[in-house]
Design a protein around this motif. Sequence first.
Motif, PDB file in Angstrom:
ATOM      1  N   SER B  21       6.266  -2.910  -3.461  1.00  0.00           N
ATOM      2  CA  SER B  21       6.480  -2.406  -2.108  1.00  0.00           C
ATOM      3  C   SER B  21       5.156  -1.973  -1.478  1.00  0.00           C
ATOM      4  O   SER B  21       4.863  -2.290  -0.323  1.00  0.00           O
ATOM      5  CB  SER B  21       7.474  -1.238  -2.170  1.00  0.00           C
ATOM      6  OG  SER B  21       7.612  -0.662  -0.918  1.00  0.00           O
ATOM      7  N   HIS B  25       3.410  -3.564   1.764  1.00  0.00           N
ATOM      8  CA  HIS B  25       3.000  -2.691   2.858  1.00  0.00           C
ATOM      9  C   HIS B  25       1.543  -2.942   3.247  1.00  0.00           C
ATOM     10  O   HIS B  25       1.202  -3.074   4.420  1.00  0.00           O
ATOM     11  CB  HIS B  25       3.191  -1.232   2.413  1.00  0.00           C
ATOM     12  CG  HIS B  25       2.994  -0.259   3.503  1.00  0.00           C
ATOM     13  ND1 HIS B  25       3.986   0.070   4.403  1.00  0.00           N
ATOM     14  CD2 HIS B  25       1.900   0.457   3.877  1.00  0.00           C
ATOM     15  CE1 HIS B  25       3.531   0.940   5.271  1.00  0.00           C
ATOM     16  NE2 HIS B  25       2.246   1.188   4.969  1.00  0.00           N
ATOM     17  N   HIS B  67       8.981  -6.130   4.651  1.00  0.00           N
ATOM     18  CA  HIS B  67       7.744  -5.741   5.351  1.00  0.00           C
ATOM     19  C   HIS B  67       7.329  -6.770   6.371  1.00  0.00           C
ATOM     20  O   HIS B  67       6.187  -6.761   6.832  1.00  0.00           O
ATOM     21  CB  HIS B  67       6.622  -5.481   4.346  1.00  0.00           C
ATOM     22  CG  HIS B  67       6.838  -4.201   3.598  1.00  0.00           C
ATOM     23  ND1 HIS B  67       7.703  -4.088   2.550  1.00  0.00           N
ATOM     24  CD2 HIS B  67       6.327  -2.965   3.808  1.00  0.00           C
ATOM     25  CE1 HIS B  67       7.717  -2.859   2.112  1.00  0.00           C
ATOM     26  NE2 HIS B  67       6.884  -2.140   2.845  1.00  0.00           N
TER      27      HIS B  67
HETATM   28 ZN   LIG Z   1       6.052  -0.457   3.361  1.00  0.00          ZN
END
Ligand SMILES: [Zn+2]
Lengths: 630, 630, 630
Positions: B21, B25, B67
């Motif tokens: 993650s 990001h 994302h």
């Molecule tokens: Zn994120």
Amino acid sequence: MTDRTLGTCYYPEHWPEKIWSEDAHRMAEAGLTWVRIGEFAWSRLEPEPGKLEFDWLDRAIGVLADHGLKIILGTPTATPPRWMLDKHPDMLAFDAEGRPRGFGSRRHYCFSHQGYLTECRRITRLLGERYGRDDRIAAWQTDNEYGCHDTTISYSDAARRAFQDWCAQRYQSPQALNRAWGNVFWSMDYDSFDQIGLPNLTVTEVNPAHALAFRRFSSDQVVLFNRAQTEILRDLTDAPLIHNYMGVVLDFDHFHVGADLDVASWDSYPLGFLMDRTPASDAEKAMFLRQGHPDLQAFHHDLYRAVGRGRLWVMEQQPGPVNWAPHNPAPLPGMARLWAWEAFAHGAETVCYFRWRQAPMAQEQYHAGLLRPDSAPAPALAEARQVADEIAAMPDAETAAADVALIFDYASVWAWEVQPQGQDFSYFGLVFAVYKALRGLGLDIDILPPDADPSGYKLVLAPGLATVPEGLTDQITGTALFGPRSGAKTPEMSIPDGLPPGLPGLDARVAYVETLPQGADRPLARGGTFRTWVEEIEGDTEVLETRSDGAPALLRAGNLHYLAGWPDDAAMTRILRDLCHAAGLSTETLPEGLRSRRTPTHRFWFNYGPAPVEVAGQTLPPAGVTWETL
Amino acid sequence: MTDRTLGTCYYPEHWPEKIWSEDAHRMAEAGLTWVRIGEFAWSRLEPEPGKLEFDWLDRAIGVLADHGLKIILGTPTATPPRWMLDKHPDMLAFDAEGRPRGFGSRRHYCFSHQGYLTECRRITRLLGERYGRDDRIAAWQTDNEYGCHDTTISYSDAARRAFQDWCAQRYQSPQALNRAWGNVFWSMDYDSFDQIGLPNLTVTEVNPAHALAFRRFSSDQVVLFNRAQTEILRDLTDAPLIHNYMGVVLDFDHFHVGADLDVASWDSYPLGFLMDRTPASDAEKAMFLRQGHPDLQAFHHDLYRAVGRGRLWVMEQQPGPVNWAPHNPAPLPGMARLWAWEAFAHGAETVCYFRWRQAPMAQEQYHAGLLRPDSAPAPALAEARQVADEIAAMPDAETAAADVALIFDYASVWAWEVQPQGQDFSYFGLVFAVYKALRGLGLDIDILPPDADPSGYKLVLAPGLATVPEGLTDQITGTALFGPRSGAKTPEMSIPDGLPPGLPGLDARVAYVETLPQGADRPLARGGTFRTWVEEIEGDTEVLETRSDGAPALLRAGNLHYLAGWPDDAAMTRILRDLCHAAGLSTETLPEGLRSRRTPTHRFWFNYGPAPVEVAGQTLPPAGVTWETL
Amino acid sequence: MTDRTLGTCYYPEHWPEKIWSEDAHRMAEAGLTWVRIGEFAWSRLEPEPGKLEFDWLDRAIGVLADHGLKIILGTPTATPPRWMLDKHPDMLAFDAEGRPRGFGSRRHYCFSHQGYLTECRRITRLLGERYGRDDRIAAWQTDNEYGCHDTTISYSDAARRAFQDWCAQRYQSPQALNRAWGNVFWSMDYDSFDQIGLPNLTVTEVNPAHALAFRRFSSDQVVLFNRAQTEILRDLTDAPLIHNYMGVVLDFDHFHVGADLDVASWDSYPLGFLMDRTPASDAEKAMFLRQGHPDLQAFHHDLYRAVGRGRLWVMEQQPGPVNWAPHNPAPLPGMARLWAWEAFAHGAETVCYFRWRQAPMAQEQYHAGLLRPDSAPAPALAEARQVADEIAAMPDAETAAADVALIFDYASVWAWEVQPQGQDFSYFGLVFAVYKALRGLGLDIDILPPDADPSGYKLVLAPGLATVPEGLTDQITGTALFGPRSGAKTPEMSIPDGLPPGLPGLDARVAYVETLPQGADRPLARGGTFRTWVEEIEGDTEVLETRSDGAPALLRAGNLHYLAGWPDDAAMTRILRDLCHAAGLSTETLPEGLRSRRTPTHRFWFNYGPAPVEVAGQTLPPAGVTWETL
Ligand SMILES: [Zn+2]
Ligand SMILES: [Zn+2]
Ligand SMILES: [Zn+2]
């Protein structure tokens, strides 16, 4: 205290029995103490399987011992007879191209072949039982020149199966091995150990972790092979056990083999080595054509003194031209003496010239001996006689403690062969460049394995040490220099968490590395360049020196230094000189080709150069050796 | 109109799920649009035969898509898992020495193995069925870098049988094949197709017709292998299908593979390519060490824009040092931006940096990423971010039509590799020399396959085109340059009746050819030389230029020109400049290292040189890129 | 007395039958006398096993003979058809790497394969029976270029078994072989002949005695193979039997093969040979790029005149560029004439240009002929026509007796390839250096086998002659020069008792030898140097010349001289000039590139150089040939 002694290598089986006595007489007359025999004689000791003929050896031992010579007896396992192949057709090593390496020369066996290992145990036991308590046999040699002719590594089926077992022992599960090697990378995961192949003949480069594991395994097989003989001989004799390592053979860990032996000996062929295995410039090769490289022999003496835990021999000393290098000139007159004295100055107990008489037949016809094939004296005989007289006047074999320790690590040899990153990067080349610069500063050096205790040394150097052992920096009490490429790998050949070098107390990380072709050196602000290998460093450590572009080149945290590239010769000397001064060591600037080494009582001087030099209040001619009392 | 976008290559299977993650990001934060995944993950998608584990991939896709990233999903067929070898022990390719190319790295398969092909169809179908209609998957990549590591050609039994079938299809009877190949020459006649072997390990050179047929066959096998995947995916998805071609891999016909795909992407490693595969002088290699060759990337952009019928991507863009070239320096600061902009200027829609994070394990540890192994930003990350901002301000991916067309023909690569006649002759080298000179004249170039329609171009060049397609010269409406060595062969690799070049309207015949070693160049009357390859021409065509010995060097018939040798760089530039002027094209003389490319709206400037240059009213530093509005 | 004649090589099977007559007509018109046919036509003579098709050959012979051409008929055994492999799958030779050398080019057979030998006997008998008494067939050629493409030596099973038999014949017992080879050295003893392997793929170098025995055996197999054909043809024809030896192919003893034949012919490709097999400096290669080395052709003429016991032909003469060298330039205009005349001046009866017409298909497409592929005349045709006119005016093929004899020994080639001791040492290179210097002094030379009678020659030279035949020195009536490295070996490749050279009457022994890299030459007191090979001599013989360090360089006892090193070109010329004067021979100093040869009636001059030279009262241009009446 041990006396300095000379010896030679002799093959009674090559000569008519009627000349043995004359040979022995002349050996004694030449001032020799030792004679090594037997190491290639298996076909004559056991001409058919189980048919043993030791009587000729008995007689040879008798003749030699009658003339006061002490005998080194070799196990003949480097030359299995032809019938062995009939018994064990699959005993051969395989090369990286997948081809068996056949009968017809020597060292034709795979270290992993259990059948051959059993045969070696058998012949070793037979010899040990017959001669182990015979005090004419004053030393034993196991096999001959392990690893010579690139024989450490074998890609045979026997090696593959043994490697699978080795992996199973080390990693315990395929999943653990997959994790350790990072096999997920290109779907290289294994489900079972018997799926693991040897790292040759792949489409593109193999996983370096796989390759390094195989190199470790291959080294371990040599250790086990040697141990199979020492375990037997230990029970049967009290004489020292020795192996004769070949120069610049780095494929197995000599420290590990040496741990099972009493003395480390090596085979010193300065002119052959200059031509075929010394990291030297063309100019150096031209200048030292008939002398050998001025630092290569010393490096090995210092290395094997460590491997032998203080006990060093030269088992084979080049006496004249050899037969195996690309070109084979004769040594300058005086070199056969110089090389011997250099060995003694570095702590050697014994130097044996190879061979007694040049052989008129078979592979080494153009390899000089102390005698010519017609039994007339070759030039080296008089030099040996001179050395014999000189050591009679200065008999004590002694070693001075050095202030400088240089760490040499076989696993780093393999790691950087597996993954040089630039085609010119060589761990041996890097370590040798450091050693050469230190010697040019007039220093004595001890070489240490990476797990030795370096405390007490004023200066400790560990260039290119792939994995820095935990606690090493704590043990160093003097000044230390790491880098370039030190601490660059985990033991499983990965980049360490937190990036290299990971030295305690040194806030520095290698952000990335560059490898450079010749002619693209990166200049240093204080002169000279980084060549071949350059690291980009980040961190808050003190910067002692920068590149011309401002990037850190030499870092310090307390006594700990880190060098962020491979300096050229000039920069290497400057950097090491400064470091010595920081460590409280005084340095000199020796003329090119002049080298020295101290014993507790003397400083010896050796002129490898082509011109006379002034030293110790005298003019030392080329090939000259002299000494001063300390 | 498509937007210019950036991306990266990511391997969720290499990293703990907990950091996915954060990675996603940061990708989004860096301005990246695309992320390519999956192409090496077969052992994790199917750890045992038939045991499918797609859930981790589902989760990875989820995290990335959450994302805002668009996903390119690769079929994992470049890395068959180890268990595949147990199912198909004969699936390996064999090298020209007759040895299997084993497991342990990647691309360990033979394109002709039907069993493996079936497995590839199966995994492709499984992936297509699961993700083909998933709109988070915005593109598909087939396999990875066909032909990389010399994997196009295999000498396996599977290849031999397939080649026999291919011959049977092409020639219909052994007698027809014997005639086509001229097998009578050395009693090489075949009685049946199953007698035909592969053209390796013969006593001396094989029949070049045999060798060229095998090269054609080998290329066709790649086309069929790729088509097996595209045929399945076409039914299951509407997303574009892409392959990532490797730079300067010429062993199969990319136009033919590309015909089954929607976009042509390539993998651009300017520094590695400079070192190991660019036809460049030592001086060029030194000057462009940290920039790459100023024409190699542009050549590939122009080539793949043609392969992709206008749709061009860079699927892998070098961001820092790589691990695989003989030496691996770091790019100059700014090059990661320059290379991206150069791709966009040549019409690229997308540039993906390879890889997201430098891997600490396995083969590519020294291959830089956008992140370092410790997840800190590598230098290229900021450059990527800058490019992201810049393309946001100039989003339109557009291509300007060029006035100059350069024909590039894979079959000519193979023909002249099979029969170079002089060891330095290289079709790619010749075409690249023409391309380089044209670029130095400030021109934009379109690269065309030999069967494209060249009408409309002001200048068309076809150097070294082994066989000139019937009707080609009729289609050319502008000025044309053929030669040297154009039209030199029939499609069956014979000398054509009537001798080369056989160009309609040009009364010229190549009486004989000469190949020359370095230093034996043949001077030209107007300056410069012919090097490497010289032709002796007879005929009545107008001679525009002669050699110093008076022989024709450049011929003309109307707009059709023929060049009778390989000019050195100076002569090449002069000749092409004159030709441009004859074609109504104006030229410039760009400083060494400065290059340009126009879009419909801008002219872009790139400084590959080591010094600043004045251009577009400014001083462009090394590694600088700028643009002017047109 | 035989007339000088020209010819060509023709392949009717390559061309439509309808053009045979026109070809024959043009051959006759060009002044050609001979046409060689048939040697690659097995697949057309016997398209299926036992299905013979000789009618096309009958017709071709008819057409050619109808135009007055004399036919040389070749046995087609160099190109076994593809079906032969089905009958004898194990007939292929194996290379040193252990791989079969497969079908697809030519010479794909092992000389030791008895099955293939039987097939060769069969086809030879069939041809002999059909054409042996046909007087249109005026000569026979056996096979084609034995040993070309490194085909003398095979490491097949057939070769291994034959070698074991050869050893059994030669040594009678394994024990005798062990003694002869010195196998005790590394426990290499054999218990039976079937244990003996071939000397490839060993761990390190094999016993040189083993290697030399294998080289002798390999040569003997060629002799036996050829004899199998001559024995059959002798019964069936009275026409002369010939083989066409390939230039600088030294792997079998041409004298031994030649003993079964009537004429020695060779294949002369001056430009190809300069590039790929002449011991020449880079400067020489540049200077003679389009002429060939000025001494290489002459050397072969002199050699094969000896092999043919006075009867010399050139069976294949290069007419233009060839296809097989690293680079393939065109001969200077005039060279096709010069080469032919040089052959005639050296005693050749016949020179055949290879080939009649350049082939548009298969391997030799870029190999020039007298005609181009489009049947237009190639440049050499007019030169051949000129030679035809010239020999019509000077028809007698005659040879002048030379005053200088140079011994050439194939066994010495093998001995020093087996054991060069320094990587640059080459027996052919050494002999050629002597030959070149003698020719530069304006001398004519006869080449002799080592067992010829050298009496009557004013000067006899035997450099590098590994074993000096017993009695040779007694037979020499003139001045003699041995050394360096003459007499260095026993016939079993050992150092002789008493050390080399062991020449009767010369009190000199080689104490040791040195091999030197480039740049480490040992200077001579009178100028020039010893390079590559230097010997240290002891003994009481007169010293005519010393090295700069005072060591003997040239020794004399009566007319017998010994040279203790390999002189550079300048010293070689000086030493040989002095020796000639001592022998009563006058010398000249020819300009570089100018060479001469005398017949009984004329002195011929050849300008190989790039500039005109004044000679024989005229300015001889490059590629010029002229003659003076004596
Ligand atoms: Zn994120
Ligand atoms: Zn005695
Ligand atoms: Zn006619």
